[in-house]
Design an enzyme around this catalytic site. Structure first.
Site, short mmCIF file in Angstrom:
data_model
loop_
_atom_site.label_atom_id
_atom_site.label_comp_id
_atom_site.label_asym_id
_atom_site.label_seq_id
_atom_site.Cartn_x
_atom_site.Cartn_y
_atom_site.Cartn_z
N VAL A 21 0.87 -1.17 0.00
CA VAL A 21 0.00 0.00 0.00
C VAL A 21 0.91 1.22 0.00
CG1 VAL A 21 -2.01 -1.07 1.09
CG2 VAL A 21 -0.19 -0.12 2.53
N SER A 22 0.38 2.36 -0.44
CA SER A 22 1.23 3.52 -0.68
C SER A 22 1.57 4.31 0.57
CB SER A 22 0.57 4.45 -1.70
OG SER A 22 0.40 3.78 -2.93
N THR A 23 0.70 4.28 1.59
CA THR A 23 0.93 5.08 2.79
C THR A 23 0.70 4.23 4.03
OG1 THR A 23 -1.36 5.85 3.03
CG2 THR A 23 0.08 7.12 1.56
#
Length: 217
Positions: A21-23
């Site tokens: 996931v990006s964050t």
């Protein structure tokens, strides 16, 4: 946890899952659940909470070092591998053609399953290379379209009076009166920003803005 990265595995092949996931605020649980349902052991599920712009992610690199010939890597979708499609093409070829492991993307197994290309021999490798080249081209076109749409959207918004960037700090009469009282020592800073109904950070931002303005009067 068994460490296979620096030991001989004596023909043992692994099924591995990689999720990203990006964050830190995003939750990879949906991806992890899919891998667990496939029977992948928890210790062989690698997870990064990081941007996909490059491949210097700690858990991705650990997974990459673990892969050996015959292993099978599952991804939820191709963009979980990364966002740089030139890099994706490079990594896909490294894993499938140099390491000789396989990759399956669960959201599109008809297209992204390297085992199908491998079973076709030399013609399969050729088709795989063409598929990856097409993927990189389509992704590049889509990326450019998105950038152009963003530029057009900003231009339209600016033409309609929308301003981008940090909003201006407004200085009202109530603040000026409270500022004067604070500077004279009649009230504390805490009492001043509490009376104004603002946070300490906002109060000092306004102080800085007002004092900058006073210098030029």
């Amino acid at each position: 946890m068994v460490d296979f990265t620096n030991t001989k595995r004596e023909g043992l092949t692994l099924i591995i899952g990689y999720c990203r996931v990006s964050t830190k605020e995003q939750n990879p649980e949906r991806q992890r659940l899919k891998f667990l349902q496939l029977g992948i052991p928890e210790r062989f599920i690698f997870e990064d909470k990081a941007s996909g712009k490059d491949f210097e992610r700690p858990r991705y690199q650990a997974m990459r070092d673990m892969l050996r010939k015959g292993d099978l890597l599952y991804l939820d979708s191709l963009d979980r591998l990364g966002r740089d499609y030139d890099g994706i093409t490079r990594e896909w070829k490294y894993i499938t053609q140099e390491v000789l492991a396989d990759i399956v993307c669960l959201d599109n197994q008809d297209l992204f399953d390297s085992r199908k290309f491998r079973s076709m021999g030399k013609i399969g490798k050729l088709l795989e290379d063409h598929m990856l080249s097409l993927l990189a081209y389509v992704a590049d076109v889509e990326r450019n379209k998105n950038l152009e749409r963003q530029r057009e959207g900003i231009a339209v918004a600016q033409a309609n009076g929308v301003k981008f960037g940090r909003p201006a700090v407004e200085i009202g009469e109530a603040f000026i009166r409270m500022y004067d009282s604070w500077k004279k020592g009649e009230v504390t800073a805490t009492a001043a920003y509490t009376a104004l109904g603002m946070s300490r950070t906002t109060f000092y931002k306004k102080v800085k803005k007002w004092e900058e303005k006073l210098q030029f009067q």
